[in-house]
Design a protein around this motif. Structure first.
Motif, PDB file in Angstrom:
ATOM      1  N   THR A  20      12.291  -4.643  -9.619  1.00 42.99           N
ATOM      2  CA  THR A  20      12.727  -5.552 -10.685  1.00 42.99           C
ATOM      3  C   THR A  20      12.425  -4.846 -12.010  1.00 42.99           C
ATOM      4  N   PRO A  21      12.808  -5.444 -13.134  1.00 38.81           N
ATOM      5  CA  PRO A  21      12.533  -4.769 -14.416  1.00 38.81           C
ATOM      6  C   PRO A  21      11.062  -4.426 -14.652  1.00 38.81           C
ATOM      7  N   GLU A  22      10.144  -5.168 -14.008  1.00 37.81           N
ATOM      8  CA  GLU A  22       8.728  -4.886 -14.246  1.00 37.81           C
ATOM      9  C   GLU A  22       7.935  -4.561 -12.991  1.00 37.81           C
ATOM     10  N   GLU A  74      -1.647  14.223 -10.481  1.00 36.36           N
ATOM     11  CA  GLU A  74      -0.694  14.835 -11.397  1.00 36.36           C
ATOM     12  C   GLU A  74       0.386  13.853 -11.851  1.00 36.36           C
ATOM     13  N   GLN A  75       0.650  12.822 -11.074  1.00 34.36           N
ATOM     14  CA  GLN A  75       1.685  11.849 -11.425  1.00 34.36           C
ATOM     15  C   GLN A  75       1.225  10.824 -12.456  1.00 34.36           C
ATOM     16  N   ILE A  76      -0.048  10.622 -12.590  1.00 37.68           N
ATOM     17  CA  ILE A  76      -0.567   9.548 -13.431  1.00 37.68           C
ATOM     18  C   ILE A  76      -0.145   9.684 -14.898  1.00 37.68           C
ATOM     19  N   PRO A  77      -0.284  10.849 -15.541  1.00 37.11           N
ATOM     20  CA  PRO A  77       0.158  10.940 -16.942  1.00 37.11           C
ATOM     21  C   PRO A  77       1.651  10.626 -17.108  1.00 37.11           C
ATOM     22  N   GLU A  78       2.465  11.066 -16.181  1.00 38.15           N
ATOM     23  CA  GLU A  78       3.904  10.797 -16.256  1.00 38.15           C
ATOM     24  C   GLU A  78       4.201   9.308 -16.102  1.00 38.15           C
ATOM     25  N   LEU A  79       3.478   8.647 -15.201  1.00 38.40           N
ATOM     26  CA  LEU A  79       3.662   7.205 -15.030  1.00 38.40           C
ATOM     27  C   LEU A  79       3.328   6.461 -16.318  1.00 38.40           C
ATOM     28  N   ALA A  80       2.270   6.893 -16.976  1.00 38.11           N
ATOM     29  CA  ALA A  80       1.893   6.270 -18.247  1.00 38.11           C
ATOM     30  C   ALA A  80       2.994   6.482 -19.287  1.00 38.11           C
ATOM     31  N   LYS A  81       3.558   7.675 -19.333  1.00 34.31           N
ATOM     32  CA  LYS A  81       4.646   7.963 -20.278  1.00 34.31           C
ATOM     33  C   LYS A  81       5.876   7.114 -19.974  1.00 34.31           C
ATOM     34  N   GLU A  82       6.090   6.797 -18.695  1.00 33.68           N
ATOM     35  CA  GLU A  82       7.257   6.004 -18.299  1.00 33.68           C
ATOM     36  C   GLU A  82       7.043   4.507 -18.521  1.00 33.68           C
ATOM     37  N   GLY A  90      -4.864   4.611 -19.973  1.00 32.81           N
ATOM     38  CA  GLY A  90      -4.625   3.281 -20.508  1.00 32.81           C
ATOM     39  C   GLY A  90      -4.026   2.272 -19.549  1.00 32.81           C
ATOM     40  N   MET A  91      -4.044   2.568 -18.263  1.00 31.78           N
ATOM     41  CA  MET A  91      -3.499   1.644 -17.267  1.00 31.78           C
ATOM     42  C   MET A  91      -4.630   0.930 -16.548  1.00 31.78           C
ATOM     43  N   SER A  92      -4.361  -0.299 -16.108  1.00 37.70           N
ATOM     44  CA  SER A  92      -5.335  -0.986 -15.260  1.00 37.70           C
ATOM     45  C   SER A  92      -5.084  -0.573 -13.815  1.00 37.70           C
ATOM     46  N   GLY A 105      -0.256 -12.199  -4.858  1.00 31.49           N
ATOM     47  CA  GLY A 105       0.511 -13.081  -5.733  1.00 31.49           C
ATOM     48  C   GLY A 105      -0.270 -13.478  -6.972  1.00 31.49           C
ATOM     49  N   ASP A 106      -1.546 -13.811  -6.798  1.00 33.26           N
ATOM     50  CA  ASP A 106      -2.403 -14.162  -7.937  1.00 33.26           C
ATOM     51  C   ASP A 106      -2.523 -12.988  -8.910  1.00 33.26           C
ATOM     52  N   LEU A 107      -2.711 -11.799  -8.361  1.00 33.15           N
ATOM     53  CA  LEU A 107      -2.820 -10.609  -9.195  1.00 33.15           C
ATOM     54  C   LEU A 107      -1.530 -10.389  -9.980  1.00 33.15           C
ATOM     55  N   MET A 108      -0.397 -10.472  -9.300  1.00 32.25           N
ATOM     56  CA  MET A 108       0.886 -10.285  -9.983  1.00 32.25           C
ATOM     57  C   MET A 108       1.082 -11.339 -11.075  1.00 32.25           C
ATOM     58  N   GLY A 109       0.589 -12.537 -10.852  1.00 36.65           N
ATOM     59  CA  GLY A 109       0.705 -13.590 -11.845  1.00 36.65           C
ATOM     60  C   GLY A 109      -0.111 -13.340 -13.099  1.00 36.65           C
ATOM     61  N   ARG A 110      -1.170 -12.543 -12.971  1.00 35.43           N
ATOM     62  CA  ARG A 110      -2.030 -12.236 -14.118  1.00 35.43           C
ATOM     63  C   ARG A 110      -1.583 -11.002 -14.893  1.00 35.43           C
ATOM     64  N   LEU A 111      -0.835 -10.118 -14.240  1.00 31.50           N
ATOM     65  CA  LEU A 111      -0.449  -8.859 -14.879  1.00 31.50           C
ATOM     66  C   LEU A 111       0.811  -9.039 -15.713  1.00 31.50           C
ATOM     67  N   GLU A 112       0.765  -8.554 -16.917  1.00 31.10           N
ATOM     68  CA  GLU A 112       1.938  -8.564 -17.789  1.00 31.10           C
ATOM     69  C   GLU A 112       2.343  -7.129 -18.050  1.00 31.10           C
ATOM     70  N   GLY A 113       3.624  -6.861 -17.922  1.00 31.93           N
ATOM     71  CA  GLY A 113       4.121  -5.512 -18.149  1.00 31.93           C
ATOM     72  C   GLY A 113       4.468  -4.828 -16.845  1.00 31.93           C
ATOM     73  N   GLU A 114       4.867  -3.590 -16.951  1.00 34.26           N
ATOM     74  CA  GLU A 114       5.349  -2.842 -15.796  1.00 34.26           C
ATOM     75  C   GLU A 114       4.216  -2.485 -14.841  1.00 34.26           C
ATOM     76  N   THR A 115       4.441  -2.824 -13.573  1.00 35.48           N
ATOM     77  CA  THR A 115       3.433  -2.664 -12.531  1.00 35.48           C
ATOM     78  C   THR A 115       3.991  -1.818 -11.406  1.00 35.48           C
ATOM     79  N   LEU A 116       3.189  -0.871 -10.938  1.00 35.99           N
ATOM     80  CA  LEU A 116       3.542  -0.022  -9.800  1.00 35.99           C
ATOM     81  C   LEU A 116       2.532  -0.274  -8.688  1.00 35.99           C
ATOM     82  N   ALA A 117       3.027  -0.649  -7.511  1.00 37.56           N
ATOM     83  CA  ALA A 117       2.170  -0.793  -6.329  1.00 37.56           C
ATOM     84  C   ALA A 117       2.500   0.354  -5.384  1.00 37.56           C
ATOM     85  N   TYR A 118       1.457   0.925  -4.764  1.00 39.11           N
ATOM     86  CA  TYR A 118       1.710   2.047  -3.858  1.00 39.11           C
ATOM     87  C   TYR A 118       0.906   1.936  -2.574  1.00 39.11           C
ATOM     88  N   CYS A 119       1.406   2.630  -1.558  1.00 41.18           N
ATOM     89  CA  CYS A 119       0.736   2.774  -0.263  1.00 41.18           C
ATOM     90  C   CYS A 119       1.224   4.108   0.313  1.00 41.18           C
TER      91      CYS A 119
END
Length: 138
Positions: A5-7, A17-25, A56-58, A78-92
């Protein structure tokens, strides 16, 4: 990184190595759904957390084994997603667990059809768990 989705995005195992790029994105929050030491050459969640916070990311650790989506874990996600504002990346390992948790929690209150379509557009199949999602008009 696959756009859901948009966020909200999902991804396979991250590297430092991906973390700085993710922050820039524009990623503001990272959720780890993969237990540490699950595979060889896997970057430990603590290292990812330190790098994310440095940029600067949580960071949130909500790990689960493949296919283990009990109601408590789904509620926590779901509770966590409800508290986060802005673009979120989940990984596994592959992104499937992360998308499964998001689908089951359905934080954006999408219809089952929309959830299936979003997953399919990102290259995932959520049909095996969609019956567990409360249907929403949409």
């Amino acid at each position: 990184m696959r756009h859901i989705t948009p966020e909200f995005y999902v991804a396979e195992q991250l590297t430092l190595e991906q973390i700085p790029e993710l922050a820039k994105e524009g990623i503001q929050h990272i959720i780890c759904n993969r237990p540490d030491n699950e595979g060889e050459n896997q970057t430990n969640s603590e290292a990812i957390q330190q790098a994310a916070e440095l940029h600067g990311m949580s960071f949130h650790y909500l790990a689960t084994e493949p296919g283990q989506f009990d109601s408590s874990l789904v509620s926590q996600f779901g509770d966590l997603m409800g508290r986060l504002e802005g673009e979120t990346l989940a990984y596994c390992r592959t992104g499937t667990r992360s998308l499964s948790l998001w689908t089951l929690a359905n934080p954006e209150r999408k219809s089952r059809g929309d959830l299936l379509l979003l997953a399919e557009q990102a290259g995932y199949n959520m049909s095996g768990l969609i019956e567990r999602v409360a249907d929403v008009e949409g």
